[in-house]
Structure formats: C-alpha cells, structure tokens
Design an enzyme around this catalytic site. Structure first.
Site, mmCIF file in Angstrom:
data_model
loop_
_atom_site.group_PDB
_atom_site.id
_atom_site.type_symbol
_atom_site.label_atom_id
_atom_site.label_comp_id
_atom_site.label_asym_id
_atom_site.label_seq_id
_atom_site.Cartn_x
_atom_site.Cartn_y
_atom_site.Cartn_z
ATOM 1 N N ARG A 64 0.764 -1.247 0.147
ATOM 2 C CA ARG A 64 0.199 0.158 0.170
ATOM 3 C C ARG A 64 0.891 1.375 -0.152
ATOM 4 O O ARG A 64 0.337 2.229 -0.431
ATOM 5 C CB ARG A 64 -0.965 -0.032 1.225
ATOM 6 C CG ARG A 64 -1.806 -1.113 1.313
ATOM 7 C CD ARG A 64 -3.234 -1.181 1.315
ATOM 8 N NE ARG A 64 -4.182 -1.980 1.256
ATOM 9 C CZ ARG A 64 -5.164 -2.267 2.128
ATOM 10 N NH1 ARG A 64 -5.225 -1.283 3.072
ATOM 11 N NH2 ARG A 64 -5.912 -3.276 1.884
ATOM 12 N N ASP A 67 -16.922 8.772 7.308
ATOM 13 C CA ASP A 67 -15.633 7.664 7.173
ATOM 14 C C ASP A 67 -14.407 8.504 7.392
ATOM 15 O O ASP A 67 -14.431 9.760 7.300
ATOM 16 C CB ASP A 67 -15.606 7.106 5.598
ATOM 17 C CG ASP A 67 -14.963 5.995 5.896
ATOM 18 O OD1 ASP A 67 -15.388 4.690 5.703
ATOM 19 O OD2 ASP A 67 -13.410 5.881 5.630
HETATM 20 C C1 LIG Z 1 -14.893 -2.686 5.405
HETATM 21 S S1 LIG Z 1 -15.297 -0.777 5.276
HETATM 22 C C2 LIG Z 1 -16.852 -0.992 5.878
HETATM 23 C C3 LIG Z 1 -18.023 -0.464 4.879
HETATM 24 C C4 LIG Z 1 -19.298 -0.548 5.328
HETATM 25 N N1 LIG Z 1 -19.659 -0.050 6.632
HETATM 26 C C5 LIG Z 1 -19.822 -2.049 4.893
HETATM 27 O O1 LIG Z 1 -20.012 -2.860 6.169
HETATM 28 O O2 LIG Z 1 -19.775 -2.307 3.881
HETATM 29 C C6 LIG Z 1 -14.388 -0.192 6.657
HETATM 30 C C7 LIG Z 1 -14.515 1.483 6.862
HETATM 31 O O3 LIG Z 1 -13.937 1.934 7.812
HETATM 32 C C8 LIG Z 1 -13.140 3.193 7.710
HETATM 33 N N2 LIG Z 1 -12.474 3.367 8.987
HETATM 34 C C9 LIG Z 1 -11.234 2.933 9.142
HETATM 35 N N3 LIG Z 1 -10.884 3.493 10.493
HETATM 36 C C10 LIG Z 1 -11.818 4.294 10.593
HETATM 37 C C11 LIG Z 1 -11.897 5.337 11.820
HETATM 38 N N4 LIG Z 1 -11.008 5.420 12.779
HETATM 39 N N5 LIG Z 1 -12.868 6.141 11.843
HETATM 40 C C12 LIG Z 1 -13.881 6.399 10.722
HETATM 41 N N6 LIG Z 1 -13.937 5.222 9.938
HETATM 42 C C13 LIG Z 1 -12.842 4.323 9.749
HETATM 43 C C14 LIG Z 1 -12.086 2.716 6.560
HETATM 44 O O4 LIG Z 1 -11.953 3.785 5.843
HETATM 45 C C15 LIG Z 1 -13.513 1.969 5.788
HETATM 46 O O5 LIG Z 1 -13.888 2.622 4.863
#
Ligand SMILES: C[S@@+](CC[C@H](N)C(=O)[O-])C[C@H]1O[C@@H](n2cnc3c(N)ncnc32)[C@H](O)[C@@H]1O
Length: 286
Positions: A46, A148
């Site tokens: 990455r 996000d």
């Molecule tokens: C796997 S995705 C989940 C998307 C959706 N909720 C789903 O279940 O399909 C996880 C998301 O969490 C976000 N994320 C990671 N750390 C975070 C934080 N500290 N605060 C807010 N969002 C965060 C990432 O950028 C990512 O877009």
C-alpha cells in the site's frame, strides 16, 4: 537502489522489523487500526507508491517524513491507503429488512428519522439505507448521514455514481425501478439514485477514534465491518461514543462477524449483530 536495465519492474523496497513496529504504532494512534503480526506485505504494497512518488528508497525516510512537522497531508494519505474499504449495496441484507421495524421502535417518532452509516466507505451502505427509507418512511421526513475516516472513499460517496452491473445485481428490482437512474452518454455504465433521495444523504469525514463532532442523535446507527480492525479498548471507546448518539430505543447494527460481547456496553443485544439502547422507562444494563 538501482532500477533494473531494460525498464523492468523496480526492486521492492525492504521494510525492517523496527520500521514496521514504528508504523503499527503510528497507524493505531491515528486510526485505531491494528496491524497484527505478519502484515508487512500489506504495508509495503500500500505504501510503496508513496515512497516512489517522493523519490525515496527507504521506509525510514518516509516514516521520518510522517513523523515530522507539516506531515498532516501525507499522514492523511498514508492512513487512507491503509484502510480497507470493501462494501457493496445491501451487504448483509437482513439489516435492511429489519430497518422499518427498528425505526418504528425508536422513541424518535414524530421527529425526522435519522440514520448514520458510521463507516460508510464509498457510500453504498448509506444509499442502501436511503433506498429502504424511501419505502418504509414515506410519510415521515428522514435523512442519512454517512461518515468515514478516508477522504478518498468519501469523494466517491459524494459523487454517488456506481458501476451499473454490480449495483443492479444487488439492489432489489422494485427499488431499482422506483428510485435509481441509469447513466447515459459520459455516464454510460453507471447508476445513481434519483436527486430527491441523494439530497437526503450527506457525507463528512469523521474519525471514530476521536471525540465526535456534533452530529445530532440517531434512530439507527450502522457500524458494520470496522470493529474487526480495532483492539478491545478502541472498540469499547468507539461503541460508547456511538451509543451516546442513539435516541432512546435506538439501535446499533454491527457486522455479522463482529460482537460487542465483553465490552461492557450499555446496549442490549436484541438479535445477532443488533444492539438496542433502552427506551424511556426501561432500565439500562452495563
Ligand atoms: C470495510 S469498510 C466497511 C464499509 C461498510 N460499513 C460495510 O460494511 O460495507 C470499513 C471502513 O471503515 C473506515 N475506517 C477505518 N478506520 C476508521 C476510523 N477510525 N474512523 C472512521 N472510519 C474508519 C475505512 O476507511 C473503511 O471505509
């Protein structure tokens, strides 16, 4: 470091154990994301493009850049690159089937329905909620807030254009026909929601591991497929913060592979992956 003759692939830049250890702490502090042992390849795949972008040949130099003054913009890019953003329309469909009932049970009745997609990634979750509310909250005003940490996915979410084929295979047919538009010309192959629905969905950047900005209160919060990346302490803090935004009787939905067991949350499990804040007159547990 030299590039191989003949324009072949550049050699991989090595990441030492010490550098990896430094980066795991850096990432945890800024996002809550835990890099478990053995994730060096994930980090290098990455971040390497950023080193090349800056003409660097050692992770140590890049990490010094991240640790130095004026590192805010590069830090955001590095953290964005480490997030996993997989999502799709109507993922874990049971939650969307349950949404009408959950909204009806929240004490927000009479007020506009408010639902938060708290780790919304590219927006499919927030728009799936909007498509569901368009049917089940027809006689009420409603809004969806998507947040996000990652700026890159938020710009895709705000744009609201999605590859037609994969969206069409997941959005229920009646919702597609009633509330979605197919792109033409330069938007061929893309799908979006009708403007009246899109206008009710807003996105903003929120780091859930920090004190929350003023977001108001919610009937339902979707916090799905994020807690798996956090250590127990971080999970507890994030869940407590989010629980404080729920209206009495409101619900928190987490991914089916996740649990709040052992976090001592005041929320009560009402079914797998669905947790409810006690309603008016009901006792809270901890
Ligand atoms: C796997 S995705 C989940 C998307 C959706 N909720 C789903 O279940 O399909 C996880 C998301 O969490 C976000 N994320 C990671 N750390 C975070 C934080 N500290 N605060 C807010 N969002 C965060 C990432 O950028 C990512 O877009």
């Amino acid at each position: 470091m030299t590039r191989p003759a003949g324009g072949g692939c550049a050699q991989a830049i090595p990441l030492t154990d010490r550098e990896y250890a430094w980066f795991t702490v850096f990432l945890r502090r800024r996002s809550g994301i835990e890099l478990r042992e053995g994730k060096q390849t994930l980090v290098t795949s990455r971040l390497e493009p950023r080193l090349r972008h800056h003409g660097l040949t050692a992770y140590g130099d890049y990490f010094r850049m991240l640790g130095g003054p004026d590192a805010a913009a590069e830090t955001r890019i590095a953290v964005d690159l480490m997030t996993t953003n997989e999502t799709y329309f109507f993922r874990e469909p049971q939650h969307f089937e349950q949404l009408p009932e959950l909204i009806a049970a929240s004490a927000g009745a009479g007020r506009p329905v408010r639902v938060w997609s708290a780790a919304s990634s590219t927006g499919e979750e927030a728009y799936s909620i909007a498509l569901t509310l368009a049917e089940c909250a027809k006689n009420r005003s409603w809004e969806v807030v998507g947040t996000d940490l990652c700026t890159r996915v938020l710009s895709t979410a705000r744009r609201g254009l999605f590859p037609l084929e994969s969206a069409r295979s997941r959005i229920p047919e009646p919702l597609l026909r009633a509330h979605c538009l197919r792109g033409r010309g330069e938007y061929e192959g893309l799908l979006t929601l009708v403007p009246a629905l899109r206008a009710r969905v807003t996105f903003r950047r929120v780091n859930l591991t920090r004190p929350l900005p003023e977001l108001g209160s919610f009937d339902v919060v979707f916090l799905r497929n994020l807690l798996i990346y956090f250590a127990a302490d971080t999970k507890r803090q994030v869940v407590d913060r989010i629980a404080a935004t729920l209206r009495p009787g409101g619900c928190l939905l987490i991914g089916h592979a996740e649990t709040l067991t052992g976090l001592g949350s005041t929320l009560r499990a009402v079914r797998p992956s669905v947790y409810r804040l006690a309603g008016p007159g009901e006792e809270r547990s901890r």
